[in-house]
Design an enzyme around this catalytic site. Structure first.
Site, mmCIF file in Angstrom:
data_model
loop_
_atom_site.group_PDB
_atom_site.id
_atom_site.type_symbol
_atom_site.label_atom_id
_atom_site.label_comp_id
_atom_site.label_asym_id
_atom_site.label_seq_id
_atom_site.Cartn_x
_atom_site.Cartn_y
_atom_site.Cartn_z
ATOM 1 N N HIS A 17 0.653 -1.183 0.243
ATOM 2 C CA HIS A 17 -0.031 0.031 -0.022
ATOM 3 C C HIS A 17 0.929 1.310 0.240
ATOM 4 O O HIS A 17 0.379 2.378 -0.581
ATOM 5 C CB HIS A 17 -1.024 0.075 1.195
ATOM 6 C CG HIS A 17 -1.922 -1.179 1.480
ATOM 7 N ND1 HIS A 17 -2.039 -1.937 2.444
ATOM 8 C CD2 HIS A 17 -2.917 -1.464 0.449
ATOM 9 C CE1 HIS A 17 -3.133 -2.746 2.359
ATOM 10 N NE2 HIS A 17 -3.669 -2.495 1.157
ATOM 11 N N LYS A 41 -16.206 -6.957 5.058
ATOM 12 C CA LYS A 41 -15.344 -7.841 5.961
ATOM 13 C C LYS A 41 -15.192 -7.307 7.340
ATOM 14 O O LYS A 41 -15.504 -6.198 7.472
ATOM 15 C CB LYS A 41 -13.776 -7.551 5.540
ATOM 16 C CG LYS A 41 -13.501 -7.883 3.962
ATOM 17 C CD LYS A 41 -12.249 -7.534 3.188
ATOM 18 C CE LYS A 41 -12.060 -7.267 1.617
ATOM 19 N NZ LYS A 41 -10.987 -6.491 1.545
ATOM 20 N N ARG A 90 -2.255 -5.939 -8.379
ATOM 21 C CA ARG A 90 -1.152 -6.975 -8.015
ATOM 22 C C ARG A 90 -1.029 -7.824 -9.012
ATOM 23 O O ARG A 90 0.091 -8.250 -9.795
ATOM 24 C CB ARG A 90 -1.526 -7.577 -6.823
ATOM 25 C CG ARG A 90 -1.063 -6.684 -5.656
ATOM 26 C CD ARG A 90 -1.643 -7.405 -4.342
ATOM 27 N NE ARG A 90 -3.124 -7.221 -4.374
ATOM 28 C CZ ARG A 90 -4.033 -7.215 -3.360
ATOM 29 N NH1 ARG A 90 -3.379 -7.424 -2.201
ATOM 30 N NH2 ARG A 90 -5.305 -7.283 -3.373
ATOM 31 N N SER A 128 -2.865 -7.735 3.041
ATOM 32 C CA SER A 128 -3.166 -7.515 4.530
ATOM 33 C C SER A 128 -3.424 -8.939 5.205
ATOM 34 O O SER A 128 -3.244 -9.276 6.143
ATOM 35 C CB SER A 128 -4.244 -6.537 4.787
ATOM 36 O OG SER A 128 -3.982 -5.258 4.381
HETATM 37 P P1 ADP Z 1 -9.777 -3.466 -0.440
HETATM 38 O O1 ADP Z 1 -10.533 -4.289 0.481
HETATM 39 O O2 ADP Z 1 -10.431 -2.295 -1.055
HETATM 40 O O3 ADP Z 1 -9.330 -4.382 -1.460
HETATM 41 P P2 ADP Z 1 -7.063 -3.171 0.368
HETATM 42 O O4 ADP Z 1 -6.615 -2.509 1.582
HETATM 43 O O5 ADP Z 1 -6.802 -4.791 0.446
HETATM 44 O O6 ADP Z 1 -8.554 -2.729 0.320
HETATM 45 O O7 ADP Z 1 -6.610 -2.631 -0.838
HETATM 46 C C1 ADP Z 1 -6.684 -1.273 -1.184
HETATM 47 C C2 ADP Z 1 -6.081 -0.986 -2.446
HETATM 48 O O8 ADP Z 1 -4.792 -1.604 -2.411
HETATM 49 C C3 ADP Z 1 -6.682 -2.300 -3.697
HETATM 50 O O9 ADP Z 1 -6.458 -1.322 -4.946
HETATM 51 C C4 ADP Z 1 -5.548 -3.301 -3.973
HETATM 52 O O10 ADP Z 1 -5.613 -3.733 -5.031
HETATM 53 C C5 ADP Z 1 -4.215 -2.399 -3.430
HETATM 54 N N1 ADP Z 1 -3.357 -3.237 -2.841
HETATM 55 C C6 ADP Z 1 -3.316 -4.092 -1.772
HETATM 56 N N2 ADP Z 1 -2.171 -4.697 -1.615
HETATM 57 C C7 ADP Z 1 -1.131 -4.275 -2.448
HETATM 58 C C8 ADP Z 1 -0.005 -4.523 -2.910
HETATM 59 N N3 ADP Z 1 0.762 -5.450 -2.332
HETATM 60 N N4 ADP Z 1 0.708 -3.719 -3.890
HETATM 61 C C9 ADP Z 1 -0.076 -2.851 -4.462
HETATM 62 N N5 ADP Z 1 -1.302 -2.506 -4.194
HETATM 63 C C10 ADP Z 1 -1.816 -3.103 -3.423
#
Ligand code: ADP
Length: 162
Positions: A17, A41, A90, A128
């Site tokens: 992130h 979630k 990703r 996460s």
């Molecule tokens: P959501 O529940 O909306 O998917 P996340 O916190 O899991 O929220 O992810 C928020 C954003 O960050 C999404 O666009 C996701 O694809 C991106 N993201 C999550 N992990 C990574 C990573 N390792 N590298 C780049 N982008 C990521």
């Protein structure tokens, strides 16, 4: 002035992130990291904890702020006069869901564009969820998350196991 919103659950924020935040901050005048309150979630961290952790990590970026929101992402974006939504991609597995989200958001609010940033090579496998799973079984997560998050995750599991 381009104002971008980067929405997500951030439960908790990972180095993946942060890589997206750093790069999105470079291509926008102002970036708002938006923490979703009411996700389907059940989060491990409260909204307040997620916002706090992100604020600590983002203090180094002068044009980045962190807010929480409930409801539609496009409504939040409009309220803050944003014209761009940032999402990280990703792998192909992210694509279908992200395409659908971008299309529904465009249908709801045509003035706001979704911009996808490809994940940095180092963080393609990171989410996460995998960080929490690894920590649950005692793995070292220091490579995957910033220090404040590593400590907070460890504390959470310590409290849960008591
Ligand atoms: P959501 O529940 O909306 O998917 P996340 O916190 O899991 O929220 O992810 C928020 C954003 O960050 C999404 O666009 C996701 O694809 C991106 N993201 C999550 N992990 C990574 C990573 N390792 N590298 C780049 N982008 C990521």
């Amino acid at each position: 002035m381009s104002i971008a919103v980067y929405p997500g659950s951030f439960d908790p924020v990972t180095n993946g992130h942060l890589d997206i935040i750093k790069r999105a901050a470079r291509i926008s005048d102002k970036l708002i990291v938006a923490v979703l309150v009411n996700s389907a979630k059940t989060p491990m961290f409260t909204t307040r904890e997620r916002v706090e952790m992100l604020r600590e990590c983002c203090a180094q970026f002068k044009n980045v702020t962190v807010e929480s929101f409930d409801g539609l992402t496009v409504d939040f974006a409009k309220k803050h006069h944003a014209d761009v939504l940032i999402r990280g991609l990703r792998a192909v597995t992210d694509f279908e869901n992200e395409l659908q989200l971008a299309q529904i958001n465009h249908a709801l609010m045509p003035g706001i564009e979704t911009v996808f940033l490809a994940t940095g090579l180092r963080w393609g496998y990171l989410s996460s969820t995998v960080v929490k799973e690894a920590a649950r079984y005692g793995a070292d997560i220091s490579r995957f998350v910033p220090k404040n998050v590593e400590i907070a995750v460890r504390e959470k599991f310590k409290n849960q196991n008591q």
